[in-house]
Motif scaffolding. Structure first.
Motif, mmCIF file in Angstrom:
data_model
loop_
_atom_site.group_PDB
_atom_site.id
_atom_site.type_symbol
_atom_site.label_atom_id
_atom_site.label_comp_id
_atom_site.label_asym_id
_atom_site.label_seq_id
_atom_site.Cartn_x
_atom_site.Cartn_y
_atom_site.Cartn_z
ATOM 1 N N ASP A 136 0.835 -1.205 0.000
ATOM 2 C CA ASP A 136 0.000 0.000 0.000
ATOM 3 C C ASP A 136 0.865 1.248 0.000
ATOM 4 N N LEU A 137 2.118 1.077 0.432
ATOM 5 C CA LEU A 137 3.052 2.204 0.471
ATOM 6 C C LEU A 137 4.479 1.664 0.390
ATOM 7 N N GLU A 152 12.471 8.562 -6.640
ATOM 8 C CA GLU A 152 11.703 9.513 -7.460
ATOM 9 C C GLU A 152 11.047 8.770 -8.625
ATOM 10 N N ILE A 153 11.763 7.778 -9.134
ATOM 11 C CA ILE A 153 11.200 6.996 -10.251
ATOM 12 C C ILE A 153 10.095 6.065 -9.736
ATOM 13 N N LEU A 154 10.375 5.412 -8.600
ATOM 14 C CA LEU A 154 9.352 4.511 -8.040
ATOM 15 C C LEU A 154 8.054 5.261 -7.755
ATOM 16 N N ALA A 155 8.205 6.523 -7.320
ATOM 17 C CA ALA A 155 7.025 7.316 -6.959
ATOM 18 C C ALA A 155 6.074 7.503 -8.144
ATOM 19 N N GLU A 156 6.606 7.332 -9.358
ATOM 20 C CA GLU A 156 5.731 7.444 -10.538
ATOM 21 C C GLU A 156 4.856 6.198 -10.681
ATOM 22 N N TYR A 157 5.257 5.119 -10.021
ATOM 23 C CA TYR A 157 4.548 3.848 -10.166
ATOM 24 C C TYR A 157 3.731 3.437 -8.944
ATOM 25 N N ALA A 158 4.088 3.988 -7.765
ATOM 26 C CA ALA A 158 3.391 3.563 -6.540
ATOM 27 C C ALA A 158 3.544 4.642 -5.475
ATOM 28 N N PRO A 159 2.585 4.723 -4.524
ATOM 29 C CA PRO A 159 2.732 5.706 -3.440
ATOM 30 C C PRO A 159 4.050 5.456 -2.698
ATOM 31 N N TYR A 161 7.016 7.026 0.130
ATOM 32 C CA TYR A 161 7.353 7.966 1.200
ATOM 33 C C TYR A 161 8.841 7.805 1.489
ATOM 34 N N VAL A 162 9.550 8.926 1.684
ATOM 35 C CA VAL A 162 10.993 8.820 1.914
ATOM 36 C C VAL A 162 11.363 9.390 3.282
ATOM 37 N N MET A 163 12.108 8.602 4.059
ATOM 38 C CA MET A 163 12.595 9.068 5.364
ATOM 39 C C MET A 163 13.957 9.731 5.174
ATOM 40 N N GLU A 164 14.158 10.848 5.834
ATOM 41 C CA GLU A 164 15.463 11.502 5.713
ATOM 42 C C GLU A 164 16.404 10.991 6.793
ATOM 43 N N LEU A 165 17.358 10.198 6.362
ATOM 44 C CA LEU A 165 18.318 9.606 7.301
ATOM 45 C C LEU A 165 19.548 10.506 7.393
ATOM 46 N N PRO A 166 19.904 10.936 8.612
ATOM 47 C CA PRO A 166 21.128 11.748 8.720
ATOM 48 C C PRO A 166 22.337 10.940 8.242
ATOM 49 N N GLN A 167 23.404 11.628 7.886
ATOM 50 C CA GLN A 167 24.583 10.909 7.372
ATOM 51 C C GLN A 167 25.755 10.992 8.344
ATOM 52 N N ALA A 179 13.102 12.795 15.326
ATOM 53 C CA ALA A 179 12.026 13.627 14.766
ATOM 54 C C ALA A 179 11.509 13.004 13.470
ATOM 55 N N GLU A 180 12.420 12.438 12.702
ATOM 56 C CA GLU A 180 12.042 11.808 11.431
ATOM 57 C C GLU A 180 11.177 10.565 11.701
ATOM 58 N N ILE A 181 11.503 9.841 12.753
ATOM 59 C CA ILE A 181 10.695 8.665 13.120
ATOM 60 C C ILE A 181 9.286 9.128 13.514
ATOM 61 N N LYS A 182 9.202 10.270 14.193
ATOM 62 C CA LYS A 182 7.876 10.785 14.580
ATOM 63 C C LYS A 182 7.051 11.161 13.342
ATOM 64 N N ARG A 183 7.723 11.723 12.353
ATOM 65 C CA ARG A 183 7.038 12.062 11.095
ATOM 66 C C ARG A 183 6.521 10.787 10.431
ATOM 67 N N PHE A 184 7.373 9.771 10.505
ATOM 68 C CA PHE A 184 7.033 8.464 9.921
ATOM 69 C C PHE A 184 5.812 7.857 10.635
ATOM 70 N N ILE A 185 5.796 7.984 11.961
ATOM 71 C CA ILE A 185 4.662 7.471 12.753
ATOM 72 C C ILE A 185 3.369 8.137 12.269
ATOM 73 N N ASN A 186 3.449 9.442 12.074
ATOM 74 C CA ASN A 186 2.307 10.202 11.605
ATOM 75 C C ASN A 186 1.799 9.667 10.259
ATOM 76 N N GLU A 187 2.758 9.435 9.375
ATOM 77 C CA GLU A 187 2.426 8.929 8.030
ATOM 78 C C GLU A 187 1.733 7.563 8.115
ATOM 79 N N ILE A 188 2.285 6.681 8.946
ATOM 80 C CA ILE A 188 1.724 5.327 9.042
ATOM 81 C C ILE A 188 0.393 5.341 9.805
ATOM 82 N N GLU A 189 0.257 6.247 10.758
ATOM 83 C CA GLU A 189 -1.046 6.381 11.439
ATOM 84 C C GLU A 189 -2.105 6.824 10.433
ATOM 85 N N ASN A 190 -1.755 7.759 9.561
ATOM 86 C CA ASN A 190 -2.715 8.217 8.548
ATOM 87 C C ASN A 190 -3.051 7.104 7.572
ATOM 88 N N LEU A 191 -2.059 6.301 7.231
ATOM 89 C CA LEU A 191 -2.281 5.205 6.288
ATOM 90 C C LEU A 191 -3.226 4.151 6.865
#
Ligand code: SF4
Ligand code: SF4
Length: 419
Positions: A136-137, A152-159, A161-167, A179-191
């Motif tokens: 589904d995602l 970016e290419i996959l996004a043309e074929y399916a929903p 979501y990209v997590m920003e991982l520090p380097q 903070a990124e994990i919290k954003r992810f939680i939000n995304e998965i809660e909405n899904l």
């Protein structure tokens, strides 16, 4: 395998092309796996999982979705399974390990790119991977440049979501990842429409720690000389960890360990060289290097890869009074993974030395997928550190094709003679 054509059709798969893919796997599996001698009985479970890789498990995903559940595909061990599981999602690893998908991947990607990326993009755009079709995602992450841009290419074929991982791994980066994990939680809660709670997160952490512990137990057994399990079988177990049902998988790894523990006392000494593999991940059905090595007088006893120790080392702390404490624990655990996408990445060099000693290896094989820059640049540091410790090392740079099998075999043979 049963008749799953209706199911595959409902997933909008290219059935004709998929038939061609299905025709290759049993033969490959038979010659690589079933030809091994003295395998543990408990490996039958994993044989069964492979025989049903596009069947029964896909049906399970489908049943979950019919009941309103969601399936999420991931590409990297940094995406926290604990969150997905706590929110009732089935997570599946989608890294592509087959040459079959390269041609389709190259239709939209440059040829001089890592085969893992070309394979997973090829799998999606050719509609021949039922796991991709069941998602589904898709959840990507900003790790290496190739992957990052491929999303970016996959996004043309399916929903997608990209997590920003520090380097980097400073305190600031751990906070950013939290903070990124919290954003992810939000995304998965909405899904899903589900809500993350202290209880469901804690239970999920416990469940996944248990799975990691079972894999750790399996690896501990490999420290024995000789190891009671082939590198090929251990690799298979690690690969299956990425998409099998968590509880059933853990139970079957424990059963396997029980059997191997008993086997240790009756194992006869052999002259096989003990090798470690370090480097890039080996996604299913990439068994190429292990197959070459273990057909020679050698045994792989540990993999410092994402389909090896990086997947299960370090547990998420179960201590914490609040949901925020638990999320912080998750962020800390994941930031301990030493991927070459990070700078500096001294922790990986230390891991390699430590594992070489713990597993009493005679030599190390540095496995680099072609065109993987982070790991190939890091080679020199590893080479220097191992040289200082007098641990022999060989670099194997390869892709999924079979063209260089003869050449790799000759080089490994020479390496084994030398060590
Ligand atoms: S090698 Fe790095 S980018 Fe690839 S799966 Fe592992 S952690 Fe993720
Ligand atoms: S193997 Fe290297 S290039 Fe390929 S996806 Fe992983 S980090 Fe990126």
């Amino acid at each position: 395998m049963g008749d799953y054509r209706k199911l595959w059709e409902s997933l909008q798969m290219d059935l004709e092309k998929h038939d061609a893919l299905c025709a290759v796997l049993p033969e490959l599996y038979g010659s690589v796996y079933l030809s091994q001698k003295d395998r543990a009985e408990a490996m039958n479970y994993f044989n069964f999982v492979i025989s049903e890789v596009h069947g029964l498990r896909i049906e399970e995903l489908n049943n979950h979705r019919q009941k309103g559940g969601k399936v999420v595909g991931t590409f990297c061990v940094y995406v926290p399974d604990e969150i997905l599981n706590a929110l009732g999602v089935i997570g599946v690893g989608l890294c592509g390990g087959s040459q079959f998908w390269i041609e389709d991947g190259e239709k939209v990607l440059p040829r001089n790119l890592c085969p893992l990326i070309k394979a997973f993009v090829g799998a999606k755009i050719s509609a021949t991977c039922p796991y991709f079709q069941s998602c589904d995602l898709l959840v990507g992450e900003t790790t290496c440049d190739g992957k990052k841009k491929a999303y970016e290419i996959l996004a043309e074929y399916a929903p997608t979501y990209v997590m920003e991982l520090p380097q980097m791994k400073r305190e600031k980066d751990i906070k950013d990842w939290e903070a990124e994990i919290k954003r992810f939680i939000n995304e998965i809660e909405n899904l899903t429409g589900n809500k993350l709670t202290y209880e469901n997160l804690k239970n999920s952490i416990k469940l996944i720690n248990k799975k990691r512990r079972a894999l750790k137990r399996l690896y501990e057994l490999r420290k024995n000389t000789p190891s009671p399990i082939s590198g090929l079988d251990a690799l298979l177990v690690s690969q299956i960890a990425f998409y099998d049902d968590i509880e059933r998988f853990t139970e079957n790894v424990e059963k396997l360990c029980d059997e191997l523990e008993k086997k240790i006392s009756i194992l006869k000494a052999n002259r096989k060289k003990r090798l470690m593999v370090t480097g890039t991940p080996m996604a299913i059905p990439n068994w190429k290097l292990h197959h070459i090595i273990e057909n020679l007088d050698a045994q792989i006893v540990v993999e410092e890869t994402c389909t090896g120790t990086r997947y299960f080392e370090n547990e998420v702390s179960e201590d914490g009074e609040t949901i925020d404490d638990l999320i912080r624990n998750i962020a800390e655990r994941y930031m301990k993974i030493n991927c070459a996408c990070f700078t500096p990445n001294e922790g990986r060099v230390e891991d390699i030395i430590r594992l070489a000693e713990e597993y009493k290896v005679d030599g190390v094989v540095y496995y680099n997928l072609s065109f993987c820059q982070p790991y190939s640049v890091e080679y020199k540091r590893v080479e220097k550190a191992l040289k200082d410790k007098n641990i022999p090392l060989i670099l194997i740079e390869t892709d999924y094709s079979t063209e260089d099998v003869g050449q790799i075999k000759t080089r490994i043979e020479a390496f084994l003679e030398m060590i």
